[in-house]
Design a protein around this motif. Sequence first.
Motif, mmCIF file in Angstrom:
data_model
loop_
_atom_site.group_PDB
_atom_site.id
_atom_site.type_symbol
_atom_site.label_atom_id
_atom_site.label_comp_id
_atom_site.label_asym_id
_atom_site.label_seq_id
_atom_site.Cartn_x
_atom_site.Cartn_y
_atom_site.Cartn_z
ATOM 1 N N GLY A 183 -6.069 2.691 -9.867
ATOM 2 C CA GLY A 183 -5.593 1.947 -8.902
ATOM 3 C C GLY A 183 -4.969 0.184 -9.064
ATOM 4 N N GLY A 184 -5.122 -0.437 -8.157
ATOM 5 C CA GLY A 184 -4.661 -1.868 -8.502
ATOM 6 C C GLY A 184 -4.782 -2.725 -7.480
ATOM 7 N N LEU B 26 -9.221 4.033 -4.537
ATOM 8 C CA LEU B 26 -8.544 3.715 -5.977
ATOM 9 C C LEU B 26 -8.378 2.086 -6.119
ATOM 10 C CD1 LEU B 26 -5.816 6.246 -5.745
ATOM 11 C CD2 LEU B 26 -7.423 5.968 -7.700
ATOM 12 N N GLY B 27 -8.796 1.499 -5.139
ATOM 13 C CA GLY B 27 -8.793 -0.116 -5.212
ATOM 14 C C GLY B 27 -7.721 -0.823 -4.564
ATOM 15 N N TYR B 28 -6.918 -0.023 -4.067
ATOM 16 C CA TYR B 28 -5.772 -0.764 -3.525
ATOM 17 C C TYR B 28 -6.055 -1.210 -1.873
ATOM 18 C CZ TYR B 28 -2.739 1.794 -6.760
ATOM 19 O OH TYR B 28 -2.067 2.172 -7.950
ATOM 20 N N ARG B 29 -5.130 -2.255 -1.436
ATOM 21 C CA ARG B 29 -5.287 -2.598 0.005
ATOM 22 C C ARG B 29 -4.361 -1.890 0.610
ATOM 23 N NH1 ARG B 29 -6.069 -6.962 3.113
ATOM 24 N NH2 ARG B 29 -3.965 -7.140 3.971
ATOM 25 N N ALA C 171 -2.569 9.007 -7.015
ATOM 26 C CA ALA C 171 -2.790 7.864 -8.115
ATOM 27 C C ALA C 171 -1.551 7.636 -9.038
ATOM 28 C CB ALA C 171 -4.101 7.840 -8.650
ATOM 29 N N ARG C 172 -1.221 8.924 -9.382
ATOM 30 C CA ARG C 172 0.051 8.973 -10.436
ATOM 31 C C ARG C 172 1.117 8.558 -9.944
ATOM 32 N NH1 ARG C 172 -0.927 14.230 -12.521
ATOM 33 N NH2 ARG C 172 0.566 14.653 -11.200
ATOM 34 N N GLU C 173 1.480 9.062 -8.608
ATOM 35 C CA GLU C 173 2.770 8.914 -8.053
ATOM 36 C C GLU C 173 2.816 7.278 -7.446
ATOM 37 O OE1 GLU C 173 5.427 10.500 -7.988
ATOM 38 O OE2 GLU C 173 4.349 12.202 -9.144
ATOM 39 N N VAL C 174 1.690 6.853 -7.128
ATOM 40 C CA VAL C 174 1.633 5.500 -6.516
ATOM 41 C C VAL C 174 1.972 4.438 -7.833
ATOM 42 C CG1 VAL C 174 0.260 3.631 -5.562
ATOM 43 C CG2 VAL C 174 0.167 5.969 -4.534
#
Length: 639
Positions: free
Chosen positions: A510-511, A535-538, A623-626
Amino acid sequence: MSADSPSPPFEDPAFFRQAVELGLDVVLLLNGEGRIVYENPAIERLLGYPVEQRLQMSAFDLMHPDDMPAVREALGRVVSGAVDALTMEVRFQHRDGDWRHIEAATRPWVRGGETFVLVNVRDVTDRHRSTQALARSNELLGKMLRSSRNIVSLTRAANGEFVEVNDEWLRVSGYRRDEVIGRTADELGIWGDAPNRERLLRDIRAGGGRLRDYEIRTYPRAGAVEFVINVETLDLDGEPHILMTGTDVTESRKVEAQLRQAQKMEALGHLTGGVAHDFNNLLSVVMGNAELLRDASGDERLVRLAETIIEAADRGAALTAQLLAFSRRQTLAPSAVGLEDVVSAMMPLLQSTLPPSFRVEVEHAAAWPALVDRSQLENALLNLVLNARDAMPDGGRVVIGTGGVQVAPDTHRTLDVAPGDYAFLAVTDSGTGMPEEIRARAFDPFFTTKAPGRGTGLGLSMVYGFVRQSGGDVTIGDGPGGGTVVTLYLPRASDTGDDGAGDAEAEPTGGPETIVVLEDEPAILEVVRRMLADLGYRVLTAADEAALEQVLAGEEAVDLLISDVMLTGSRRGPEIVRAAQTGRPGMAALLISGFPADGAGDAAGRDLPAPILAKPFTRQALAREVRAALRRRRRPAAS
Ligand SMILES: Nc1ncnc2c1ncn2[C@@H]1O[C@H](COP(=O)(O)OP(=O)(O)OP(=O)(O)O)[C@@H](O)[C@H]1O
Ligand SMILES: [Mg+2]
């Protein structure tokens, strides 16, 4: 005459005079030059002139000019004694301008050394007109029969002998007239087997000698023909005859069957597509929650249970993917693919799939590359080879052929494709073959003749959906040795060549970015939200377009918009994404759908405002697509 004068008074000249004057026929006497010496009153009815006026005239005065030479010559022969009596037809003009046809009998009459001509004349205009009318209607009837696109035949009812057939009958049946007239349909074998003929005769009898719009199949020399016929019985010269007219409906029946088949496939496609769509949504929830459960739980036993659920959901997803393939709604990645390449790359796998009693042969004809999804094509080829194997329980030969065909823009085609160039891939076996009733259903999802557990009946359905979605067509034909040949026709790739998109593997991490998710199904919205949060996203969420507008109008800078494609009661995802992205160049987008290829209406999945992720998906896939979407956003916008 009267009872007291039993014999005519031949001695009394007055008798003859009166008889002549009374006569309805015209009697006249001409001299050698044709001048009228005597004429009886009947002339007035024939030509409209009284006798007094006629005596000033010559016989030629009212005669049609075209008839004059022949009459002059005839008169000369009578006067010269060359002939004794003569009959001829001549036209005279009535006082009212009308031309009358008269028949004249002549005979020489000599008196005082001079030869006169005695003429008896009768009006035959009416007879003449009806003869002409008859000739005209005969000609008309003949022309109608000859030019008719219906077949017409006339047969003797007693023995079925053909009396007359029209040109269309000959064209359709493939016989010459002299092979038909005087023979019977039975002798020519036109009715095929006896029951077919007996059914027809029985029904004619039951219909009192008539039939209306009666369907029958015939077997003339030119091959089986389906007819809709009409039958009448009529008397000709006291003998009953059968008049049969008919239309060849072979072609239209075929087209109707094709249309029915196409409509059936269309309906089945909608049905399976709808089922797959709903299942994908359900599976998304099941899979997503199972993954969350697995990752959240420290308990080994629960983790294993969650993994079992995930596996089952995966199998369900594979099944819905097959259904989507049939309903032409899978995501395809078409690129220029050489069919020879595909075949040779697949050979090791195919050889190892088939028992040693099978031989695979390859026949390549030079052809152009096809624009097609390579991995789906490989899948299709494998399916066809497996079907060939199953059709030959004792082993045999499978021939894989490739080549190219041009489909001309003419009116009648066996392939349901746009005109143009096509590459084809054909798999031929020498197995059991496919009877008509199996062939008609072979593409139906879940149609199988195999034992339970041996086939799902989705193989050809997938092949069909994939090829149709790719802009091609599939045919099933008879193999040379009684087996089957299935041929895939695929549109030719343009020469400039469209390569498949490079697939960069992104790390499933994530990010810190902010992501908005638009999804009208609360359970899915929740699963996606949690996956992304993990994944850690907002993550911000919106259940409809209005909610999305509010979120986007807020303070926060949004890095990525994830939108469902099909949203109840609103615009579709791609349109919403397009609108939201205008004025927000920094915002990436990703579409998610249970109908992955359904986004912008382009069957092959091109021209979407954002990449599309098929439901159900794993957290890793998401996750990969994001990541990929966010990376694209950071690339410079224009070049
Ligand atoms: N090459 C062939 N020769 C004879 N019959 C065939 C051939 N290919 C298909 N069929 C018939 O068409 C039916 C449907 O084929 P399809 O590939 O769709 O399903 P299946 O092979 O029965 O099952 P699945 O492919 O899903 O395992 C088969 O059951 C078989 O009766
Ligand atoms: Mg199969």
